[in-house]
Design a protein around this motif. Sequence first.
Motif, mmCIF file in Angstrom:
data_model
loop_
_atom_site.group_PDB
_atom_site.id
_atom_site.type_symbol
_atom_site.label_atom_id
_atom_site.label_comp_id
_atom_site.label_asym_id
_atom_site.label_seq_id
_atom_site.Cartn_x
_atom_site.Cartn_y
_atom_site.Cartn_z
ATOM 1 N N GLY A 19 -5.546 80.510 31.716
ATOM 2 C CA GLY A 19 -5.634 79.124 32.157
ATOM 3 C C GLY A 19 -6.075 78.980 33.591
ATOM 4 O O GLY A 19 -7.006 78.222 33.901
ATOM 5 N N ARG A 20 -5.451 79.732 34.472
ATOM 6 C CA ARG A 20 -5.827 79.626 35.890
ATOM 7 C C ARG A 20 -7.234 80.162 36.110
ATOM 8 O O ARG A 20 -7.978 79.674 36.970
ATOM 9 C CB ARG A 20 -4.861 80.344 36.802
ATOM 10 C CG ARG A 20 -4.581 81.790 36.398
ATOM 11 C CD ARG A 20 -4.502 82.751 37.523
ATOM 12 N NE ARG A 20 -5.211 83.962 37.175
ATOM 13 C CZ ARG A 20 -5.176 85.061 37.904
ATOM 14 N NH1 ARG A 20 -4.491 85.093 39.015
ATOM 15 N NH2 ARG A 20 -5.846 86.123 37.551
ATOM 16 N N GLY A 21 -7.623 81.183 35.309
ATOM 17 C CA GLY A 21 -8.980 81.723 35.418
ATOM 18 C C GLY A 21 -10.040 80.698 35.043
ATOM 19 O O GLY A 21 -11.064 80.572 35.716
ATOM 20 N N LEU A 22 -9.777 79.968 33.965
ATOM 21 C CA LEU A 22 -10.727 78.945 33.522
ATOM 22 C C LEU A 22 -10.833 77.807 34.535
ATOM 23 O O LEU A 22 -11.930 77.336 34.846
ATOM 24 C CB LEU A 22 -10.308 78.398 32.154
ATOM 25 C CG LEU A 22 -10.465 79.354 30.964
ATOM 26 C CD1 LEU A 22 -9.868 78.740 29.702
ATOM 27 C CD2 LEU A 22 -11.936 79.708 30.743
ATOM 28 N N ILE A 23 -9.681 77.383 35.044
ATOM 29 C CA ILE A 23 -9.680 76.307 36.039
ATOM 30 C C ILE A 23 -10.444 76.735 37.292
ATOM 31 O O ILE A 23 -11.273 75.988 37.826
ATOM 32 C CB ILE A 23 -8.235 75.900 36.401
ATOM 33 C CG1 ILE A 23 -7.541 75.269 35.184
ATOM 34 C CG2 ILE A 23 -8.231 74.920 37.580
ATOM 35 C CD1 ILE A 23 -6.067 75.022 35.390
ATOM 36 N N GLY A 24 -10.181 77.967 37.749
ATOM 37 C CA GLY A 24 -10.889 78.470 38.923
ATOM 38 C C GLY A 24 -12.382 78.603 38.690
ATOM 39 O O GLY A 24 -13.185 78.259 39.559
ATOM 40 N N MET A 25 -12.760 79.083 37.484
ATOM 41 C CA MET A 25 -14.180 79.265 37.171
ATOM 42 C C MET A 25 -14.908 77.927 37.148
ATOM 43 O O MET A 25 -15.996 77.788 37.716
ATOM 44 C CB MET A 25 -14.337 79.952 35.814
ATOM 45 C CG MET A 25 -15.784 80.184 35.396
ATOM 46 S SD MET A 25 -15.936 80.859 33.721
ATOM 47 C CE MET A 25 -15.409 79.429 32.744
ATOM 48 N N PHE A 26 -14.308 76.935 36.487
ATOM 49 C CA PHE A 26 -14.952 75.620 36.410
ATOM 50 C C PHE A 26 -15.073 74.981 37.796
ATOM 51 O O PHE A 26 -16.069 74.320 38.104
ATOM 52 C CB PHE A 26 -14.180 74.700 35.470
ATOM 53 C CG PHE A 26 -14.360 75.039 34.024
ATOM 54 C CD1 PHE A 26 -15.628 75.255 33.491
ATOM 55 C CD2 PHE A 26 -13.266 75.152 33.176
ATOM 56 C CE1 PHE A 26 -15.810 75.567 32.152
ATOM 57 C CE2 PHE A 26 -13.433 75.471 31.839
ATOM 58 C CZ PHE A 26 -14.706 75.684 31.317
ATOM 59 N N ALA A 27 -14.050 75.195 38.637
ATOM 60 C CA ALA A 27 -14.099 74.648 40.000
ATOM 61 C C ALA A 27 -15.249 75.266 40.793
ATOM 62 O O ALA A 27 -16.015 74.563 41.461
ATOM 63 C CB ALA A 27 -12.765 74.892 40.708
ATOM 64 N N VAL A 28 -15.379 76.601 40.701
ATOM 65 C CA VAL A 28 -16.441 77.291 41.430
ATOM 66 C C VAL A 28 -17.817 76.904 40.898
ATOM 67 O O VAL A 28 -18.750 76.627 41.663
ATOM 68 C CB VAL A 28 -16.246 78.820 41.339
ATOM 69 C CG1 VAL A 28 -17.479 79.558 41.849
ATOM 70 C CG2 VAL A 28 -15.021 79.239 42.141
ATOM 71 N N LYS A 29 -17.953 76.885 39.581
ATOM 72 C CA LYS A 29 -19.245 76.525 38.979
ATOM 73 C C LYS A 29 -19.646 75.104 39.359
ATOM 74 O O LYS A 29 -20.824 74.815 39.599
ATOM 75 C CB LYS A 29 -19.173 76.653 37.460
ATOM 76 C CG LYS A 29 -19.032 78.084 36.957
ATOM 77 C CD LYS A 29 -20.229 78.931 37.324
ATOM 78 C CE LYS A 29 -20.104 80.341 36.775
ATOM 79 N NZ LYS A 29 -21.239 81.208 37.182
ATOM 80 N N GLY A 30 -18.663 74.217 39.429
ATOM 81 C CA GLY A 30 -18.949 72.844 39.825
ATOM 82 C C GLY A 30 -19.461 72.755 41.242
ATOM 83 O O GLY A 30 -20.433 72.044 41.531
ATOM 84 N N ILE A 31 -18.829 73.513 42.131
ATOM 85 C CA ILE A 31 -19.248 73.511 43.537
ATOM 86 C C ILE A 31 -20.617 74.174 43.684
ATOM 87 O O ILE A 31 -21.485 73.686 44.423
ATOM 88 C CB ILE A 31 -18.199 74.228 44.408
ATOM 89 C CG1 ILE A 31 -16.900 73.426 44.428
ATOM 90 C CG2 ILE A 31 -18.719 74.428 45.829
ATOM 91 C CD1 ILE A 31 -15.751 74.120 45.111
ATOM 92 N N GLN A 32 -20.819 75.279 42.974
ATOM 93 C CA GLN A 32 -22.097 75.988 43.072
ATOM 94 C C GLN A 32 -23.253 75.207 42.457
ATOM 95 O O GLN A 32 -24.404 75.424 42.819
ATOM 96 C CB GLN A 32 -21.984 77.367 42.414
ATOM 97 C CG GLN A 32 -21.143 78.345 43.212
ATOM 98 C CD GLN A 32 -21.004 79.694 42.541
ATOM 99 O OE1 GLN A 32 -21.058 79.800 41.301
ATOM 100 N NE2 GLN A 32 -20.815 80.747 43.324
ATOM 101 N N SER A 33 -22.935 74.294 41.527
ATOM 102 C CA SER A 33 -23.998 73.453 40.973
ATOM 103 C C SER A 33 -24.531 72.484 42.031
ATOM 104 O O SER A 33 -25.669 72.030 41.966
ATOM 105 C CB SER A 33 -23.477 72.670 39.765
ATOM 106 O OG SER A 33 -22.492 71.725 40.162
ATOM 107 N N ILE A 34 -23.688 72.185 43.005
ATOM 108 C CA ILE A 34 -24.086 71.311 44.111
ATOM 109 C C ILE A 34 -24.734 72.120 45.231
ATOM 110 O O ILE A 34 -25.734 71.718 45.811
ATOM 111 C CB ILE A 34 -22.863 70.531 44.646
ATOM 112 C CG1 ILE A 34 -22.251 69.669 43.539
ATOM 113 C CG2 ILE A 34 -23.255 69.667 45.837
ATOM 114 C CD1 ILE A 34 -20.939 69.018 43.919
ATOM 115 N N ASN A 35 -24.134 73.301 45.502
ATOM 116 C CA ASN A 35 -24.671 74.173 46.557
ATOM 117 C C ASN A 35 -24.694 75.619 46.043
ATOM 118 O O ASN A 35 -23.715 76.356 46.201
ATOM 119 C CB ASN A 35 -23.817 74.077 47.810
ATOM 120 C CG ASN A 35 -24.434 74.807 48.998
ATOM 121 O OD1 ASN A 35 -25.368 75.593 48.844
ATOM 122 N ND2 ASN A 35 -23.907 74.556 50.182
ATOM 123 N N PRO A 36 -25.782 76.042 45.423
ATOM 124 C CA PRO A 36 -25.873 77.386 44.838
ATOM 125 C C PRO A 36 -25.741 78.522 45.847
ATOM 126 O O PRO A 36 -25.509 79.665 45.458
ATOM 127 C CB PRO A 36 -27.273 77.393 44.194
ATOM 128 C CG PRO A 36 -27.648 75.955 44.045
ATOM 129 C CD PRO A 36 -27.003 75.256 45.185
#
Length: 258
Positions: A19-36
């Motif tokens: 659960g924490r892994g998925l939450i962390g991954m989605f958070a990072v991917k969301g940020i990287q979609s804005i600033n790769p």
Amino acid sequence: MKNFLYRHGLVLFLVVIIGRGLIGMFAVKGIQSINPALTIEKDLGWLIMLIYATCVILVVKWVKIDKEIGLTKPSSLKDWYVWLPTLIIPITLAFYLGFNSTLGHIPLLLIAAVGVAVNEEILFRGILLRAILPFGEAVAVIIPSLLFGIAHLGNIFVGGDLTYGLFQFGWTFFAGMALTAMVLANKSLLPAIAFHFVLDAVEYGATGAYGVHSTEFSIQWLSIFLLLNLAFFLYSLYLLKKSKTNQHQIKFAATPTK
């Protein structure tokens, strides 16, 4: 659901890990979609660790096992003092690596260090230890620590140096067993969290990275650090044995004579 997770500690451990892994991954991917250009190693490590720590705290509070796993103050100051010799590890680390971080980066490095300490100690020396302890103390010391070491091998796949990653597996295995033995002796997670924070804060401050190092380190230094963690493990076994002897003596003294 809460009662099921309370009764099945291994399931709880897996749920939190995933659960924490998925939450962390989605958070990072969301940020990287804005600033790769942002990377976990240099920019987002602190955020992931903060998310992980928040997740594990919320879960153990929700399931109501926080006190059961040792999120309580030690019974005496002596339970803090016995950790003082272990500070030779971060002191050696600081002496060898020095300090290579900018002042503006320090707050994020400290947040990451707190997040890692809280997350890993609650997960491996709290939730998982509680689940495996019924199988015996030796198993409870070895198995969570082995998984703790394996978990750190993942750093290789996110940009970490291969040699460093393999040595890191070795010392986190020894350190994991040491920390587990110390927690069993102290019956509190707080000193372990404090020590883990100091160690990671020194490492992060010295390297300017959030525990994932692409830089090569000398075999000599990596070997020294491995031996220090082995010494930590032997010291922790001594303290665990001593605490069990003291408990036996107290129990014997409290037994009424006929």
